[in-house]
Design a protein around this motif. Structure first.
Motif, mmCIF file in Angstrom:
data_model
loop_
_atom_site.group_PDB
_atom_site.id
_atom_site.type_symbol
_atom_site.label_atom_id
_atom_site.label_comp_id
_atom_site.label_asym_id
_atom_site.label_seq_id
_atom_site.Cartn_x
_atom_site.Cartn_y
_atom_site.Cartn_z
ATOM 1 N N LYS A 111 0.808 -1.214 0.000
ATOM 2 C CA LYS A 111 0.000 0.000 0.000
ATOM 3 C C LYS A 111 0.850 1.276 0.000
ATOM 4 O O LYS A 111 0.346 2.354 -0.264
ATOM 5 C CB LYS A 111 -0.953 0.010 1.191
ATOM 6 N N GLU A 112 2.167 1.159 0.253
ATOM 7 C CA GLU A 112 3.039 2.335 0.250
ATOM 8 C C GLU A 112 3.640 2.616 -1.120
ATOM 9 O O GLU A 112 4.334 3.616 -1.300
ATOM 10 C CB GLU A 112 4.176 2.143 1.265
ATOM 11 N N LEU A 113 3.402 1.768 -2.109
ATOM 12 C CA LEU A 113 4.059 1.919 -3.397
ATOM 13 C C LEU A 113 3.638 3.195 -4.114
ATOM 14 O O LEU A 113 4.439 3.826 -4.805
ATOM 15 C CB LEU A 113 3.761 0.701 -4.281
ATOM 16 N N ASP A 114 2.370 3.603 -3.976
ATOM 17 C CA ASP A 114 1.889 4.776 -4.710
ATOM 18 C C ASP A 114 2.325 6.095 -4.084
ATOM 19 O O ASP A 114 2.756 7.013 -4.786
ATOM 20 C CB ASP A 114 0.358 4.742 -4.796
ATOM 21 N N ASP A 115 2.226 6.207 -2.750
ATOM 22 C CA ASP A 115 2.481 7.506 -2.108
ATOM 23 C C ASP A 115 3.520 7.437 -0.995
ATOM 24 O O ASP A 115 3.689 8.406 -0.258
ATOM 25 C CB ASP A 115 1.179 8.081 -1.547
ATOM 26 N N ASN A 116 4.191 6.288 -0.847
ATOM 27 C CA ASN A 116 5.209 6.121 0.197
ATOM 28 C C ASN A 116 4.649 6.455 1.572
ATOM 29 O O ASN A 116 5.324 7.020 2.428
ATOM 30 C CB ASN A 116 6.441 7.010 -0.095
ATOM 31 N N ASN A 117 3.393 6.071 1.783
ATOM 32 C CA ASN A 117 2.714 6.392 3.032
ATOM 33 C C ASN A 117 1.957 5.150 3.496
ATOM 34 O O ASN A 117 1.174 4.583 2.732
ATOM 35 C CB ASN A 117 1.729 7.554 2.795
ATOM 36 N N PRO A 118 2.175 4.717 4.747
ATOM 37 C CA PRO A 118 1.519 3.497 5.232
ATOM 38 C C PRO A 118 0.084 3.702 5.695
ATOM 39 O O PRO A 118 -0.500 2.811 6.295
ATOM 40 C CB PRO A 118 2.415 3.071 6.399
ATOM 41 N N ASN A 119 -0.493 4.908 5.445
ATOM 42 C CA ASN A 119 -1.851 5.161 5.909
ATOM 43 C C ASN A 119 -2.830 4.120 5.378
ATOM 44 O O ASN A 119 -2.739 3.680 4.234
ATOM 45 C CB ASN A 119 -2.328 6.550 5.449
ATOM 46 N N LYS A 120 -3.797 3.773 6.223
ATOM 47 C CA LYS A 120 -4.853 2.839 5.839
ATOM 48 C C LYS A 120 -6.170 3.589 5.878
ATOM 49 O O LYS A 120 -6.536 4.155 6.902
ATOM 50 C CB LYS A 120 -4.894 1.656 6.810
ATOM 51 N N ASN A 121 -6.879 3.608 4.738
ATOM 52 C CA ASN A 121 -8.181 4.241 4.713
ATOM 53 C C ASN A 121 -9.066 3.565 3.674
ATOM 54 O O ASN A 121 -8.602 2.757 2.868
ATOM 55 C CB ASN A 121 -8.076 5.754 4.447
ATOM 56 N N ASP A 122 -10.347 3.937 3.679
ATOM 57 C CA ASP A 122 -11.328 3.262 2.833
ATOM 58 C C ASP A 122 -11.148 3.582 1.357
ATOM 59 O O ASP A 122 -11.683 2.870 0.503
ATOM 60 C CB ASP A 122 -12.747 3.648 3.274
ATOM 61 N N ARG A 123 -10.447 4.634 1.009
ATOM 62 C CA ARG A 123 -10.214 4.963 -0.396
ATOM 63 C C ARG A 123 -8.971 4.273 -0.928
ATOM 64 O O ARG A 123 -8.937 3.830 -2.082
ATOM 65 C CB ARG A 123 -10.074 6.483 -0.563
ATOM 66 N N LYS A 124 -7.971 4.137 -0.082
ATOM 67 C CA LYS A 124 -6.685 3.600 -0.528
ATOM 68 C C LYS A 124 -6.713 2.076 -0.673
ATOM 69 O O LYS A 124 -6.184 1.531 -1.649
ATOM 70 C CB LYS A 124 -5.597 4.008 0.470
ATOM 71 N N ASP A 125 -7.298 1.380 0.278
ATOM 72 C CA ASP A 125 -7.247 -0.084 0.277
ATOM 73 C C ASP A 125 -7.888 -0.722 -0.957
ATOM 74 O O ASP A 125 -7.318 -1.666 -1.522
ATOM 75 C CB ASP A 125 -7.886 -0.637 1.548
ATOM 76 N N PRO A 126 -9.072 -0.269 -1.428
ATOM 77 C CA PRO A 126 -9.631 -0.890 -2.638
ATOM 78 C C PRO A 126 -8.715 -0.769 -3.850
ATOM 79 O O PRO A 126 -8.644 -1.689 -4.667
ATOM 80 C CB PRO A 126 -10.945 -0.131 -2.850
#
Length: 429
Positions: A111-126
């Motif tokens: 999940k960090e590949l796009d923005d180098n950020n480990p944030n988890k949210n409902d928009r990013k995970d799908p």
């Protein structure tokens, strides 16, 4: 056809494929749609509830996007988040789709590949889930139906019941340690039938002393119990007379042990009923009776195997079963370094444990498997350690089960021994 390879999965995704990543929740799900180049069609995550209306709106949303962009196949991908995906997965299957799973570990790492950020949210995970599906990093979930669904549920109930029985037995053992520790000199197991009968009538050592040897023996006579007589009764009374157990709070102690014994009896009866139901359901599966002919293999092993694997015919070869059980061999080597190989432990834990216990059983009870175990440990070239040999036997059982259930052949121990490749024999030839 082997459709489980990554190449086959990538090949199944074409220009006519709509990939939908779904972040599964307990009450609300979030979805985003992409094409095979990871171009997004959804302007924002589509939110839908975990109910019939939500599922219908989600299907309408996917159909609309597929029609608008000329897509013929829809692949919904999701994380297997506990049990929350089951209803959605079953619904999608009924609609003619093939929902797929991505590994939660892969989602977390990528999940960090796009923005180098480990944030988890409902928009990013799908989006991360859809990208993994597009790369072929997914698996096809198996939702059992018919008799296989019944056996899986019954097996789960059996395991839960066994866990409750174990807890109660531990609590009974604790009670004895406090109030009647000397009973272990009379009975090796605290749940011995004759001992339980006496404890129900006379819970504490003082009660047993009042009952006396004749009274204890009369309890067994009234129950028409064999194998327990006056001599055992005298031993039990003698242990009660010299007990150092606690004498405080006797009334609550009697209530506690009677409740424990009552609960134990309830769960034991429940276990008997479950085993009868499992036996009936297993008889509906072809060639199960041939597995029972293998010495050392019992109904619990077979029921757990079928519960975890389902219809074995859905696998192309036994190596896929080995991987499902977490028994795939993982090499540890880099350059000149060559470490010891190990099993992956990635798979169904209950299946792996059941096969391990089955391997221990056949090594102890089955002559042919015992010979194979001895050969693995004693061979001149690459001898195995004891645990390595047990795992090798478990993998051998997978191949034997697979062959019997797919081809309907009888178990032949001598043929199995002949199939073992022995390098020293080959050299001599």
């Amino acid at each position: 056809m082997n459709y489980n390879t990554q190449n086959a999965k990538i090949k199944s995704i074409t220009e006519k494929t709509l990939i939908v990543g779904i972040d599964v929740g307990s009450e609300t799900h979030y979805a985003r749609a992409f094409d095979w180049r990871n171009y997004e069609y959804s302007k924002k995550p589509f939110t839908f509830n975990n109910d019939e209306a939500g599922f219908t709106s989600f299907k309408t949303w996917m159909d609309g996007l597929a029609k608008k962009h000329g897509k013929e196949v829809v692949i919904p991908g999701m994380e297997p988040t506990g049990h929350y995906w089951l209803n959605l997965g079953a619904y999608l299957q009924k609609q003619g789709m093939k929902p797929v799973h991505v590994n939660p570990h892969h989602v977390k790492k990528s999940k960090e590949l796009d923005d180098n950020n480990p944030n988890k949210n409902d928009r990013k995970d799908p989006k991360t889930i859809a990208a993994l599906v597009n790369e072929g990093r997914f698996s096809y979930p198996y939702i059992p139906t018919g008799v296989y669904a019944e056996i899986r549920n019954l097996s789960n109930l059996r395991i839960q019941t066994q866990e409750e029985i174990t807890r109660i037995k531990n609590r009974i053992a604790r009670w004895f340690s406090i109030y009647f520790p000397e009973i272990k000199d009379v009975y090796k197991n605290p749940d011995a039938v004759s001992g339980m009968m006496v404890i129900k009538k006379a819970p504490l050592p003082g009660d047993i002393k009042e009952l006396g040897a004749e009274g204890v023996n009369q309890v067994w006579r009234d129950a028409k119990l064999r194998g327990a007589g006056l001599k055992r009764a005298e031993t039990l009374v003698a242990a009660a007379e010299h007990s150092i157990g606690s004498t405080e709070a006797p009334e609550s102690a009697r209530i506690e042990i009677r409740n424990l014994l009552s609960d134990y009896e309830i769960y034991k009866n429940r276990m008997d009923d479950l085993m009868k139901a499992i036996t009936v359901k297993l008889s509906e599966i072809p060639y199960i009776d041939k597995l029972m002919e293998i010495k050392g293999i019992g109904i619990k092993t077979i029921s757990c195997f079928i519960a975890e694997v389902g219809d074995v015919r859905r696998f192309d070869n036994p190596k896929q079963l080995q991987k499902l059980a977490g028994y795939a061999i993982v090499a540890d080597s880099s350059g000149k370094h060559k470490g010891e190989s190990r099993i992956s432990h990635r798979g169904r834990k209950r299946l792996r444990y059941a096969l391990y216990e089955a391997a221990i059983s056949v090594i102890g009870k089955n002559t042919e498997f015992r010979k194979i175990h001895d050969y693995y440990r004693m061979r001149k070239q690459n001898p195995l350690k004891k645990m390595q040999s047990v795992i090798a036997i478990a993998c051998k059982l997978i191949r034997v089960f697979y062959t019997i259930l797919t081809k309907g052949v009888d178990y032949d121990g001598q043929k199995m021994l002949g199939d073992i490749v022995r390098p020293e024999t080959e050299k001599a030839a």
